[in-house]
Design a protein around this motif. Structure first.
Motif, short mmCIF file in Angstrom:
data_model
loop_
_atom_site.label_atom_id
_atom_site.label_comp_id
_atom_site.label_asym_id
_atom_site.label_seq_id
_atom_site.Cartn_x
_atom_site.Cartn_y
_atom_site.Cartn_z
N PRO A 228 0.72 -1.29 0.10
CA PRO A 228 -0.01 0.25 -0.05
C PRO A 228 0.84 1.08 0.00
CG PRO A 228 -0.13 -1.17 2.10
CD PRO A 228 0.57 -2.07 1.23
N ASP A 229 2.11 1.13 0.48
CA ASP A 229 2.85 2.41 0.55
C ASP A 229 3.75 2.59 -0.66
OD1 ASP A 229 1.98 2.88 2.96
OD2 ASP A 229 3.42 1.54 3.94
N THR A 230 3.38 2.25 -2.06
CA THR A 230 3.96 2.42 -3.03
C THR A 230 3.32 2.97 -4.13
OG1 THR A 230 3.47 0.03 -3.99
CG2 THR A 230 5.36 0.10 -2.67
N PRO A 231 3.98 3.72 -5.01
CA PRO A 231 3.51 4.61 -6.21
C PRO A 231 2.20 3.64 -6.90
CG PRO A 231 5.51 5.27 -6.09
CD PRO A 231 5.38 4.07 -5.05
N GLU A 232 2.87 2.32 -7.18
CA GLU A 232 2.14 1.54 -8.04
C GLU A 232 0.96 0.76 -7.37
OE1 GLU A 232 5.53 -0.80 -9.75
OE2 GLU A 232 5.50 0.32 -11.63
N HIS A 233 0.78 1.12 -6.12
CA HIS A 233 -0.30 0.31 -5.48
C HIS A 233 -1.77 0.17 -5.95
CE1 HIS A 233 -2.72 -1.55 -2.16
NE2 HIS A 233 -3.50 -0.34 -2.19
N ILE A 234 -2.20 -0.79 -6.08
CA ILE A 234 -3.80 -0.91 -6.55
C ILE A 234 -4.73 -1.10 -5.63
CG2 ILE A 234 -5.01 -2.50 -8.08
CD1 ILE A 234 -2.83 -3.09 -9.74
N ASP A 235 -5.50 -0.46 -5.35
CA ASP A 235 -6.53 -0.49 -4.24
C ASP A 235 -7.84 -1.48 -4.65
OD1 ASP A 235 -7.49 -0.23 -1.51
OD2 ASP A 235 -8.69 1.44 -2.39
N ARG A 236 -8.30 -1.17 -5.67
CA ARG A 236 -9.47 -1.71 -6.16
C ARG A 236 -9.51 -2.37 -7.66
NH1 ARG A 236 -13.93 1.98 -6.11
NH2 ARG A 236 -15.31 0.04 -6.04
N LEU A 237 -9.78 -3.48 -7.86
CA LEU A 237 -9.25 -4.23 -9.16
C LEU A 237 -10.42 -4.88 -9.91
CD1 LEU A 237 -6.81 -5.43 -10.97
CD2 LEU A 237 -7.01 -7.48 -9.28
N ALA A 238 -10.49 -4.75 -11.17
CA ALA A 238 -11.34 -5.27 -12.15
C ALA A 238 -10.49 -6.22 -12.98
CB ALA A 238 -12.25 -4.35 -12.82
N MET A 239 -10.90 -7.55 -12.89
CA MET A 239 -10.01 -8.57 -13.64
C MET A 239 -10.95 -8.76 -14.79
SD MET A 239 -9.05 -10.64 -10.12
CE MET A 239 -10.57 -10.13 -9.42
N ILE A 240 -10.41 -8.77 -15.93
CA ILE A 240 -11.52 -9.07 -17.18
C ILE A 240 -10.83 -10.24 -17.99
CG2 ILE A 240 -11.93 -7.82 -19.14
CD1 ILE A 240 -11.06 -5.30 -18.26
N PHE A 241 -11.78 -11.11 -18.19
CA PHE A 241 -11.41 -12.54 -18.74
C PHE A 241 -12.26 -12.50 -20.35
CE2 PHE A 241 -11.10 -12.74 -14.18
CZ PHE A 241 -9.73 -13.43 -14.07
N GLY A 242 -11.36 -13.05 -21.17
CA GLY A 242 -11.97 -13.13 -22.44
C GLY A 242 -12.58 -14.33 -22.88
N THR A 243 -13.34 -14.26 -24.08
CA THR A 243 -14.11 -15.33 -24.54
C THR A 243 -13.28 -16.65 -24.96
OG1 THR A 243 -15.64 -16.02 -26.40
CG2 THR A 243 -13.69 -14.43 -27.14
N GLU A 244 -13.88 -17.53 -24.97
CA GLU A 244 -13.01 -18.85 -25.51
C GLU A 244 -12.53 -18.70 -26.77
OE1 GLU A 244 -16.73 -19.66 -23.13
OE2 GLU A 244 -16.40 -18.56 -24.85
N GLY A 245 -11.21 -19.26 -26.93
CA GLY A 245 -10.64 -19.33 -28.21
C GLY A 245 -10.11 -17.89 -28.54
N ASP A 246 -10.59 -16.92 -28.72
CA ASP A 246 -10.08 -15.43 -29.18
C ASP A 246 -9.53 -14.92 -27.97
OD1 ASP A 246 -10.79 -16.11 -31.60
OD2 ASP A 246 -12.59 -15.04 -31.73
N GLY A 247 -9.89 -15.00 -26.81
CA GLY A 247 -9.41 -13.98 -25.70
C GLY A 247 -10.09 -12.76 -25.78
N LEU A 248 -9.52 -11.64 -25.15
CA LEU A 248 -9.95 -10.52 -25.07
C LEU A 248 -9.82 -9.87 -26.39
CD1 LEU A 248 -8.68 -9.25 -21.66
CD2 LEU A 248 -11.20 -9.73 -22.30
N SER A 249 -10.50 -8.68 -26.69
CA SER A 249 -10.55 -7.96 -27.95
C SER A 249 -9.48 -7.13 -27.80
CB SER A 249 -12.02 -7.18 -28.13
OG SER A 249 -11.96 -6.09 -27.25
#
Length: 287
Positions: A228-249
């Protein structure tokens, strides 16, 4: 409950079980009267516990006594007029295509889905399913999200329905426990452009699970979550998963704050989305 014996699955009273496809059940009467089919007592139990209203039941006669607690609950909560259609195992198999374990189906009423803002408010981890269509993968991701404390799940307009019978069954009914909604409703032009903007407006850092030249490793993502005490800290995260085969657009990857990959060995470069989501949920869990 109102017990009614059925001689054949061609009985008109079983129309919602036999003559309507799942998209028809969803769409023909929405928004106020859309329905879905819950399969197996476990799924039905979790739906009832989540206050989902039953419309009717279809039960193999040998399992009537085993459903007595569910029927008593329905009588107390919704009254005694909900019909229970009773069929032989052979007739029920004609509907499902296979012999049910503890044979029971229920048509249940859909509820109004919450807004993205409502279910993301206060959420520290959100999962997004982009255009995933296999009900097994949808159900498996929902079950992993419940087991590993993901706060909410969003499905994009082109994603399959978490309430489809197989998806709900594979989820073991956890689809009724994890808050979820459809980002952008049925507007297929909403995602990823406006949808990603909405996630950012909710205060979420967006991480696209994909292979790209600038992908960081999952371990790096975890470190950013837990320092938490670093500039790159992430507090709240959305994890995005893509479709079967092609993955994310490519548009989703371009608009995401980060692209993340799971380190792998033996020349394997990807996992099934059900497996990759479970690994990611476990690695990013609260500590």
């Amino acid at each position: 409950m109102r017990l009614e014996h059925i001689e054949s699955i061609d009985d008109e009273r079983l129309k919602s079980f036999t003559h309507l496809t799942e998209p028809q059940l969803r769409n023909r009467l929405e928004p106020s009267m859309g329905m879905f089919i819950a399969e197996s007592p476990k799924v039905i139990d979790r739906a009832l516990a989540a206050n989902v209203e039953p419309v009717s039941f279809l039960v193999e006669e040998p399992w009537l006594d085993g459903m007595s607690k569910e029927f008593d609950f329905v009588d107390d909560r919704w009254g005694k007029d909900v019909p229970v259609y009773i069929a032989t195992p052979e007739e029920l198999k004609k509907i499902t295509g296979y012999r049910l374990h503890r044979g029971a189906l229920a048509t249940m009423r859909r509820w109004t889905l919450p807004s993205v803002e409502d279910i993301c408010r206060g959420a520290s981890r959100v999962a997004v399913m982009e255009n995933i269509v296999d009900p097994t993968n949808i159900g498996a991701l929902m079950r992993s999200a419940a087991a590993l404390d993901v706060d909410a799940v969003l499905v994009t307009p082109s994603c399959g329905d978490p309430l489809y019978r197989r998806a709900a069954r594979v989820s073991m009914g956890t689809v009724f426990q994890v808050p979820w909604t459809r980002i952008g409703g049925d507007d297929r032009r909403y995602w990823p452009w406006k949808g990603m903007d909405e996630l950012h407006a909710c205060g979420l850092t967006t991480a696209a699970l994909a292979l790209s030249d600038d992908s960081i490793g999952l371990d790096d993502l975890v470190e950013r979550l837990n320092t938490p005490d670093t500039p790159e800290h992430i507090d709240r995260l959305a994890m995005i998963f893509g479709t079967e085969g092609d993955g994310l657009s490519r548009h989703t990857i371009a608009k995401a704050d980060l692209t993340v990959k799971i380190p792998m060995s033996n020349g394997v470069d990807s996992l099934n989305v059900a497996a990759s989501s479970a690994v990611t949920f476990w690695a990013t869990r609260r500590r």
